[in-house]
Write a protein that holds these residues in place. Structure first.
Motif, PDB file in Angstrom:
ATOM      1  N   TYR A  83     -11.188  -1.215   6.702  1.00 41.81           N
ATOM      2  CA  TYR A  83      -9.839  -0.986   7.210  1.00 41.81           C
ATOM      3  C   TYR A  83      -8.832  -1.344   6.118  1.00 41.81           C
ATOM      4  O   TYR A  83      -8.894  -2.422   5.523  1.00 41.81           O
ATOM      5  N   LEU A  84      -7.904  -0.436   5.897  1.00 43.30           N
ATOM      6  CA  LEU A  84      -6.859  -0.644   4.907  1.00 43.30           C
ATOM      7  C   LEU A  84      -5.497  -0.526   5.567  1.00 43.30           C
ATOM      8  O   LEU A  84      -5.329   0.188   6.576  1.00 43.30           O
ATOM      9  N   MET A  85      -4.521  -1.228   4.999  1.00 39.60           N
ATOM     10  CA  MET A  85      -3.154  -1.160   5.480  1.00 39.60           C
ATOM     11  C   MET A  85      -2.262  -0.748   4.325  1.00 39.60           C
ATOM     12  O   MET A  85      -2.278  -1.382   3.262  1.00 39.60           O
ATOM     13  N   PRO A  86      -1.484   0.322   4.467  1.00 41.63           N
ATOM     14  CA  PRO A  86      -0.605   0.739   3.369  1.00 41.63           C
ATOM     15  C   PRO A  86       0.488  -0.292   3.113  1.00 41.63           C
ATOM     16  O   PRO A  86       1.008  -0.916   4.048  1.00 41.63           O
ATOM     17  N   ILE A  87       0.840  -0.474   1.856  1.00 41.06           N
ATOM     18  CA  ILE A  87       1.881  -1.427   1.488  1.00 41.06           C
ATOM     19  C   ILE A  87       3.259  -0.830   1.698  1.00 41.06           C
ATOM     20  O   ILE A  87       4.207  -1.534   2.043  1.00 41.06           O
ATOM     21  N   LYS A  88       3.370   0.474   1.518  1.00 37.03           N
ATOM     22  CA  LYS A  88       4.637   1.153   1.729  1.00 37.03           C
ATOM     23  C   LYS A  88       4.448   2.212   2.816  1.00 37.03           C
ATOM     24  O   LYS A  88       3.342   2.426   3.317  1.00 37.03           O
ATOM     25  N   ARG A  89       5.545   2.867   3.158  1.00 38.80           N
ATOM     26  CA  ARG A  89       5.463   3.898   4.189  1.00 38.80           C
ATOM     27  C   ARG A  89       4.567   5.057   3.735  1.00 38.80           C
ATOM     28  O   ARG A  89       4.577   5.436   2.570  1.00 38.80           O
ATOM     29  N   VAL A  90       3.820   5.606   4.707  1.00 36.69           N
ATOM     30  CA  VAL A  90       2.804   6.609   4.400  1.00 36.69           C
ATOM     31  C   VAL A  90       3.338   7.998   4.736  1.00 36.69           C
ATOM     32  O   VAL A  90       3.899   8.220   5.816  1.00 36.69           O
ATOM     33  N   GLU A  91       3.156   8.913   3.803  1.00 39.69           N
ATOM     34  CA  GLU A  91       3.520  10.303   4.043  1.00 39.69           C
ATOM     35  C   GLU A  91       2.479  11.205   3.368  1.00 39.69           C
ATOM     36  O   GLU A  91       2.040  10.929   2.256  1.00 39.69           O
ATOM     37  N   GLY A  92       2.077  12.274   4.054  1.00 41.66           N
ATOM     38  CA  GLY A  92       1.225  13.289   3.451  1.00 41.66           C
ATOM     39  C   GLY A  92      -0.222  12.915   3.256  1.00 41.66           C
ATOM     40  O   GLY A  92      -0.881  13.432   2.350  1.00 41.66           O
ATOM     41  N   LEU A  93      -0.771  12.020   4.097  1.00 40.81           N
ATOM     42  CA  LEU A  93      -2.181  11.675   3.967  1.00 40.81           C
ATOM     43  C   LEU A  93      -3.065  12.841   4.418  1.00 40.81           C
ATOM     44  O   LEU A  93      -2.717  13.579   5.342  1.00 40.81           O
ATOM     45  N   GLU A  94      -4.226  12.977   3.782  1.00 43.30           N
ATOM     46  CA  GLU A  94      -5.169  14.040   4.110  1.00 43.30           C
ATOM     47  C   GLU A  94      -6.549  13.454   4.350  1.00 43.30           C
ATOM     48  O   GLU A  94      -6.923  12.465   3.710  1.00 43.30           O
ATOM     49  N   PRO A  95      -7.319  14.018   5.250  1.00 41.05           N
ATOM     50  CA  PRO A  95      -8.705  13.534   5.441  1.00 41.05           C
ATOM     51  C   PRO A  95      -9.532  13.809   4.191  1.00 41.05           C
ATOM     52  O   PRO A  95      -9.386  14.844   3.532  1.00 41.05           O
ATOM     53  N   GLY A  96     -10.374  12.858   3.862  1.00 35.54           N
ATOM     54  CA  GLY A  96     -11.207  12.990   2.678  1.00 35.54           C
ATOM     55  C   GLY A  96     -10.534  12.570   1.388  1.00 35.54           C
ATOM     56  O   GLY A  96     -11.114  12.767   0.305  1.00 35.54           O
ATOM     57  N   ALA A  97      -9.336  11.988   1.465  1.00 35.90           N
ATOM     58  CA  ALA A  97      -8.654  11.541   0.254  1.00 35.90           C
ATOM     59  C   ALA A  97      -9.480  10.462  -0.439  1.00 35.90           C
ATOM     60  O   ALA A  97     -10.188   9.670   0.199  1.00 35.90           O
ATOM     61  N   ARG A  98      -9.387  10.417  -1.755  1.00 33.16           N
ATOM     62  CA  ARG A  98     -10.139   9.436  -2.532  1.00 33.16           C
ATOM     63  C   ARG A  98      -9.523   8.046  -2.355  1.00 33.16           C
ATOM     64  O   ARG A  98      -8.293   7.887  -2.353  1.00 33.16           O
ATOM     65  N   VAL A  99     -10.373   7.041  -2.233  1.00 37.07           N
ATOM     66  CA  VAL A  99      -9.940   5.644  -2.129  1.00 37.07           C
ATOM     67  C   VAL A  99     -10.578   4.897  -3.296  1.00 37.07           C
ATOM     68  O   VAL A  99     -11.806   4.730  -3.341  1.00 37.07           O
ATOM     69  N   ILE A 100      -9.751   4.438  -4.233  1.00 40.57           N
ATOM     70  CA  ILE A 100     -10.242   3.833  -5.468  1.00 40.57           C
ATOM     71  C   ILE A 100      -9.792   2.379  -5.543  1.00 40.57           C
ATOM     72  O   ILE A 100      -8.601   2.094  -5.468  1.00 40.57           O
ATOM     73  N   PRO A 101     -10.702   1.425  -5.660  1.00 39.85           N
ATOM     74  CA  PRO A 101     -10.306   0.027  -5.853  1.00 39.85           C
ATOM     75  C   PRO A 101      -9.613  -0.149  -7.204  1.00 39.85           C
ATOM     76  O   PRO A 101      -9.989   0.465  -8.201  1.00 39.85           O
ATOM     77  N   VAL A 102      -8.601  -1.000  -7.221  1.00 36.23           N
ATOM     78  CA  VAL A 102      -7.875  -1.295  -8.450  1.00 36.23           C
ATOM     79  C   VAL A 102      -7.881  -2.802  -8.666  1.00 36.23           C
ATOM     80  O   VAL A 102      -8.317  -3.583  -7.812  1.00 36.23           O
ATOM     81  N   SER A 103      -7.383  -3.212  -9.797  1.00 37.52           N
ATOM     82  CA  SER A 103      -7.344  -4.635 -10.122  1.00 37.52           C
ATOM     83  C   SER A 103      -6.518  -5.388  -9.100  1.00 37.52           C
ATOM     84  O   SER A 103      -5.416  -4.961  -8.739  1.00 37.52           O
TER      85      SER A 103
END
Length: 490
Positions: A83-103
């Motif tokens: 489960y992830l929570m966006p830090i800012k407001r979300v617009e234009g999300l699509e199913p299958g979008a890539r989720v990449i861990p960052v530092s």
């Protein structure tokens, strides 16, 4: 090629042995491979992804097919679902979008040049002052202080407010709550303390409030004088809950930095209730069951974790004196957040809507307010004066209805007679102009003069910055009280 004594070539190390030579040394762990996941579901504010190998609190980027990137943070998991929570407001999300861990190593530049700046919950500037520059790098990760190494609260802090200095004395390193409903003067009182306090640095957190109030607070309440030694962290109500949560935590982290530099810091956070509501939104979104009036248990665990970061460091080092505003919905002081905050804080100041409607500012309800550290930081005469003030004010309030309808007979009770005679002066002591700072010593001296009977001081004497007729005129019942104190009514 050299040969061994037996004439055979030397044995080459096996493949497994060569691989071990490149392994981690003792005491270290091998790095975990970073797996890229994909977005499978978005419900409300919660994003669900699979294929990730990350821990709670890790930062990720959600990248759409068109290249747009959304920052998010891992807030929980269920088996293979993260489960992830966006830090800012979300617009234009699509199913299958890539989720990449960052530092996950986050921080900001900090130093004396941070004073006068306005930043958001990520430490990014909101003003027009350009990029942040500082001598040090501030890691957002909090650090704890051994409770046995905290210096006890032993000296008062002058906040420039007469009623607080005299009746609810604040100690350096103390943590207090400012309890009030909406529209009774919390922001104005915070601005006065910011401008008039003797603290070295002021950190102001505006968390979850109306967006227009951020600019108004900075320009009209703080002003250039207050901003010169202040840092403002702002996250308005339309920000994502995770951003509001981070803004509150960043306030404490900035205050901790200056405390570690040996400075005395005043932390003003408006409001602790919005911080709790942001945590409630996150917890409910990931499925945590509600407990008390819709608040999940994690909310009541987060409040002490935030509040306990303020206070004194070791003896001779810096301090953080903190004021947390608590919004009492419907002026209900038994709200779960208000009740939890009152239990963990070192005192509370209650703002009364009744006093505000009567034109008394700051509208501090002295009878309902208390500073738990006051007996340890003031002398005996000051403590007795505070107790006597509350006794006279309470005696007047107990007989208020009888006095207003003329049912009280003067002389029936000497204590009540004195309370009626002193009431206009008690009310004038609480009142204070927006541009009239009152130092600590001046507050204590005027408190003692306020308690003296009319025969011991000049009639009509009023507090600093208050004209006698004006102080009495601001109180609707002042003339009536004076009338009873004189000839009475039949």
């Amino acid at each position: 090629m050299s040969r061994s004594e037996s004439g055979n070539p030397p044995r080459r190390p096996a493949l497994l042995e060569r691989l071990r030579a490149y392994g981690p040394t003792e005491g270290t762990s091998a790095p975990r491979p970073e797996a890229e996941g994909r977005l499978t579901r978005s419900v409300g504010m919660t994003l669900e992804a699979v294929g990730l190998n990350v821990s709670v609190g890790r930062q990720c980027q959600v990248i759409n097919r068109d290249g747009r990137c959304i920052e998010a943070e891992v807030v929980g998991f269920d088996d293979e679902i993260v489960y992830l929570m966006p830090i800012k407001r979300v617009e234009g999300l699509e199913p299958g979008a890539r989720v990449i861990p960052v530092s996950s190593h986050q921080g900001m530049r900090i130093g004396p040049r941070l004073l006068g700046r306005v930043v958001n919950g990520l430490g990014q500037p909101l003003d027009d002052g350009g990029p942040l520059r500082g001598e040090d790098f501030l890691d957002f990760a909090p650090h704890d202080i051994n409770p046995l190494k905290r210096h006890p609260i032993s000296e008062p802090l002058d906040v420039g407010i007469r009623a607080i200095n005299g009746l609810i004395t604040v100690g350096r390193g103390q943590r207090l709550g400012l309890f009030a409903g909406s529209g009774v003067g919390k922001s104005v009182l915070m601005g006065m303390m910011t401008k008039y306090t003797t603290a070295d640095i002021v950190v102001v957190g505006l968390v979850g409030e109306r967006g227009r109030e951020v600019k108004e607070f900075i320009d009209h309440i703080l002003g250039p004088e207050g901003m010169a030694r202040s840092v403002v962290v702002a996250s308005p109500a339309d920000d994502a809950p995770l951003m509001r949560l981070r803004a509150a935590q960043l306030c404490s982290r900035i205050a901790e930095y200056y405390r570690d530099q040996g400075r005395n810091v005043l932390l003003l956070m408006d409001s602790l209730t919005r911080f709790a509501q942001a945590q409630r939104e996150i917890s409910l979104a990931i499925g945590e069951p509600p407990a008390t009036k819709g608040y999940p248990p994690s909310v009541f665990a987060k409040i002490p974790q935030l509040v306990e970061r303020a206070g004194n460091a070791a003896k001779g080092e810096g301090s953080i004196t903190a004021f947390y505003t608590v919004l009492s919905e419907g002026d209900d002081l038994q709200d779960p957040i208000a009740d939890a905050a009152r239990a963990i804080l070192d005192g509370h100041i209650v703002l009364s809507r009744r006093l505000a409607e009567e034109g008394v500012y700051p509208a501090i309800d002295v009878e309902a307010s208390i500073s738990r550290a006051m007996p340890n930081i003031v002398d005996e005469s000051h403590l007795k004066s505070m107790q006597r003030f509350k006794q006279l004010l309470s005696r007047y309030q107990q007989n208020r209805d009888l006095i207003n309808i003329g049912a009280y007979t003067p002389g029936a009770d000497p204590e009540t007679d004195l309370a009626i005679e002193r009431f206009p002066h008690l009310r004038a002591f609480i009142q204070q102009g927006l541009n009239q700072p009152v130092q600590f010593a001046e507050s204590v001296n005027f408190l003692q003069k306020t308690l003296q009977p009319a025969g011991a001081q000049g009639a009509g004497q009023s507090g600093p910055g208050q004209r006698g007729p004006q102080a009495a005129g601001n109180n609707r019942r002042g003339p009536l009280a004076a009338q009873h104190g004189g000839q009475g009514r039949r």
